[in-house]
Design a protein around this motif. Sequence first.
Motif, PDB file in Angstrom:
ATOM      1  N   MET A  81      45.090 151.756 -46.017  1.00  0.00           N
ATOM      2  CA  MET A  81      45.185 150.580 -46.889  1.00  0.00           C
ATOM      3  C   MET A  81      43.804 150.232 -47.430  1.00  0.00           C
ATOM      4  N   GLU A  82      43.718 150.060 -48.750  1.00  0.00           N
ATOM      5  CA  GLU A  82      42.458 149.666 -49.377  1.00  0.00           C
ATOM      6  C   GLU A  82      42.297 148.142 -49.301  1.00  0.00           C
ATOM      7  N   ILE A  83      41.066 147.678 -49.559  1.00  0.00           N
ATOM      8  CA  ILE A  83      40.765 146.262 -49.399  1.00  0.00           C
ATOM      9  C   ILE A  83      41.625 145.383 -50.305  1.00  0.00           C
ATOM     10  N   PHE A  84      41.839 145.791 -51.566  1.00  0.00           N
ATOM     11  CA  PHE A  84      42.625 144.921 -52.445  1.00  0.00           C
ATOM     12  C   PHE A  84      44.096 144.917 -52.039  1.00  0.00           C
ATOM     13  N   ASP A  85      44.580 146.004 -51.452  1.00  0.00           N
ATOM     14  CA  ASP A  85      45.941 146.017 -50.909  1.00  0.00           C
ATOM     15  C   ASP A  85      46.046 144.994 -49.777  1.00  0.00           C
ATOM     16  N   ALA A  86      45.014 144.940 -48.931  1.00  0.00           N
ATOM     17  CA  ALA A  86      44.998 143.967 -47.839  1.00  0.00           C
ATOM     18  C   ALA A  86      44.981 142.544 -48.380  1.00  0.00           C
ATOM     19  N   ILE A  87      44.208 142.313 -49.447  1.00  0.00           N
ATOM     20  CA  ILE A  87      44.155 140.989 -50.064  1.00  0.00           C
ATOM     21  C   ILE A  87      45.535 140.569 -50.574  1.00  0.00           C
ATOM     22  N   LYS A  88      46.232 141.495 -51.184  1.00  0.00           N
ATOM     23  CA  LYS A  88      47.543 141.177 -51.761  1.00  0.00           C
ATOM     24  C   LYS A  88      48.626 140.997 -50.706  1.00  0.00           C
ATOM     25  N   THR A  89      48.525 141.695 -49.590  1.00  0.00           N
ATOM     26  CA  THR A  89      49.602 141.653 -48.591  1.00  0.00           C
ATOM     27  C   THR A  89      49.339 140.681 -47.446  1.00  0.00           C
ATOM     28  N   ARG A  90      48.091 140.208 -47.289  1.00  0.00           N
ATOM     29  CA  ARG A  90      47.802 139.305 -46.180  1.00  0.00           C
ATOM     30  C   ARG A  90      48.273 137.883 -46.486  1.00  0.00           C
ATOM     31  N   HIS A  91      49.120 137.352 -45.607  1.00  0.00           N
ATOM     32  CA  HIS A  91      49.572 135.961 -45.693  1.00  0.00           C
ATOM     33  C   HIS A  91      49.443 135.332 -44.310  1.00  0.00           C
ATOM     34  N   SER A  92      49.377 134.027 -44.260  1.00  0.00           N
ATOM     35  CA  SER A  92      49.253 133.338 -42.978  1.00  0.00           C
ATOM     36  C   SER A  92      50.505 133.532 -42.136  1.00  0.00           C
ATOM     37  N   VAL A  93      50.302 133.883 -40.870  1.00  0.00           N
ATOM     38  CA  VAL A  93      51.408 134.097 -39.939  1.00  0.00           C
ATOM     39  C   VAL A  93      51.152 133.264 -38.680  1.00  0.00           C
ATOM     40  N   ARG A  94      52.141 132.479 -38.269  1.00  0.00           N
ATOM     41  CA  ARG A  94      51.979 131.596 -37.107  1.00  0.00           C
ATOM     42  C   ARG A  94      52.851 131.983 -35.923  1.00  0.00           C
ATOM     43  N   SER A  95      53.780 132.907 -36.114  1.00  0.00           N
ATOM     44  CA  SER A  95      54.646 133.356 -35.014  1.00  0.00           C
ATOM     45  C   SER A  95      54.408 134.845 -34.777  1.00  0.00           C
ATOM     46  N   TYR A  96      54.193 135.184 -33.499  1.00  0.00           N
ATOM     47  CA  TYR A  96      53.803 136.544 -33.153  1.00  0.00           C
ATOM     48  C   TYR A  96      54.734 137.159 -32.118  1.00  0.00           C
ATOM     49  N   LEU A  97      54.851 138.478 -32.184  1.00  0.00           N
ATOM     50  CA  LEU A  97      55.657 139.231 -31.237  1.00  0.00           C
ATOM     51  C   LEU A  97      54.897 139.404 -29.919  1.00  0.00           C
ATOM     52  N   ASN A  98      55.638 139.571 -28.846  1.00  0.00           N
ATOM     53  CA  ASN A  98      55.025 139.846 -27.539  1.00  0.00           C
ATOM     54  C   ASN A  98      54.699 141.337 -27.465  1.00  0.00           C
ATOM     55  N   LYS A  99      53.684 141.724 -28.224  1.00  0.00           N
ATOM     56  CA  LYS A  99      53.314 143.129 -28.372  1.00  0.00           C
ATOM     57  C   LYS A  99      51.799 143.249 -28.246  1.00  0.00           C
ATOM     58  N   LYS A 158      37.165 139.190 -64.260  1.00  0.00           N
ATOM     59  CA  LYS A 158      38.601 138.947 -64.134  1.00  0.00           C
ATOM     60  C   LYS A 158      39.145 139.566 -62.842  1.00  0.00           C
ATOM     61  N   GLN A 159      38.705 140.771 -62.514  1.00  0.00           N
ATOM     62  CA  GLN A 159      39.153 141.415 -61.273  1.00  0.00           C
ATOM     63  C   GLN A 159      38.710 140.615 -60.058  1.00  0.00           C
ATOM     64  N   GLY A 160      37.483 140.065 -60.137  1.00  0.00           N
ATOM     65  CA  GLY A 160      37.016 139.196 -59.061  1.00  0.00           C
ATOM     66  C   GLY A 160      37.866 137.946 -58.942  1.00  0.00           C
ATOM     67  N   ALA A 206      40.046 136.320 -55.982  1.00  0.00           N
ATOM     68  CA  ALA A 206      39.716 134.964 -55.521  1.00  0.00           C
ATOM     69  C   ALA A 206      40.939 134.060 -55.510  1.00  0.00           C
ATOM     70  N   MET A 207      41.828 134.240 -56.478  1.00  0.00           N
ATOM     71  CA  MET A 207      43.034 133.419 -56.562  1.00  0.00           C
ATOM     72  C   MET A 207      43.986 133.668 -55.393  1.00  0.00           C
ATOM     73  N   GLY A 244      37.095 142.005 -55.161  1.00  0.00           N
ATOM     74  CA  GLY A 244      37.774 142.300 -56.418  1.00  0.00           C
ATOM     75  C   GLY A 244      36.856 142.902 -57.463  1.00  0.00           C
ATOM     76  N   ALA A 245      35.592 142.449 -57.471  1.00  0.00           N
ATOM     77  CA  ALA A 245      34.626 142.911 -58.469  1.00  0.00           C
ATOM     78  C   ALA A 245      33.691 143.969 -57.889  1.00  0.00           C
ATOM     79  N   GLN A 246      34.147 144.707 -56.891  1.00  0.00           N
ATOM     80  CA  GLN A 246      33.266 145.574 -56.114  1.00  0.00           C
ATOM     81  C   GLN A 246      32.583 146.671 -56.929  1.00  0.00           C
ATOM     82  N   SER A 247      33.141 147.020 -58.059  1.00  0.00           N
ATOM     83  CA  SER A 247      32.527 148.065 -58.870  1.00  0.00           C
ATOM     84  C   SER A 247      31.349 147.542 -59.690  1.00  0.00           C
ATOM     85  N   HIS A 248      31.142 146.222 -59.657  1.00  0.00           N
ATOM     86  CA  HIS A 248      30.067 145.619 -60.464  1.00  0.00           C
ATOM     87  C   HIS A 248      29.044 144.939 -59.560  1.00  0.00           C
ATOM     88  N   SER A 249      27.780 145.126 -59.869  1.00  0.00           N
ATOM     89  CA  SER A 249      26.694 144.525 -59.091  1.00  0.00           C
ATOM     90  C   SER A 249      26.283 143.197 -59.712  1.00  0.00           C
TER      91      SER A 249
END
Length: 224
Positions: free
Chosen positions: A1-19, A163-165, A169-170, A215-220
């Motif tokens: 998983m790339e960083i922007f994929d993680a940004i798009k798929t990460r959401h707050s989770v408050r209930s966890y499995l006993n794993k 814009k990518q940044g 950020a949003m 998001g803007a990682q390709s730009h310095s």
Amino acid sequence: MEIFDAIKTRHSVRSYLNKPIPEQVVSQLQAEIDACNHEGGLQIQLITNEPKAFDGMMAHYGKFSGVQNYIALIGKKGGDLEEKLGYYGERIALKAQMLGLNTCWVALTFSKGITKKSCSINQGEKLVCVLSLGYGATQGVSHSSKPMESLCSVNGNMPEWFKQGMDAAMLAPTATNQQKFLITYVDDEAVLAKSLGGFYSKVDLGIVKYHFEAGAQSHSFSWR
């Protein structure tokens, strides 16, 4: 998983499995925490296998369940501590997402009783907030965002890297989804990020800045 994929798929989770978290995954996450502590001069700590981590009022008012692991965001007291912990804390949260784990930012007001047993907070240091950690019962849900134009300021055409940044950020988690920040395009080498106040807004600003950089990682560019 790339960083922007993680940004798009990460959401707050408050209930966890006993794993339990496998040792190999713990080691990779600890390596990221060690790197953040070294770069930021922080004392972020990973606590695992603590069944009573979020018992009592935490579970009742925070609506948490099954939490057995968390990350304590700690550093030396100073004016920039909250922003630094937001920045590096989100870097760790996204690394956790890339390792198949789920997280949730937790304000100190909810977590006062869970850390003294397990964390080491030295003189001159402060615990700002924590991240719950584990395998989520769900993957959480996305939240709506304010329009991009209300979160940034650009004179003229918006550069694609900016814009990518902003796209990243949003998607940054902020306390109660308040999004009280403004990112201003100064020129092609500089960006200004400002907190607009509110609950935990300095932590939020650090989180937002990490997202923007990812998001803007390709730009310095540099922050003003």
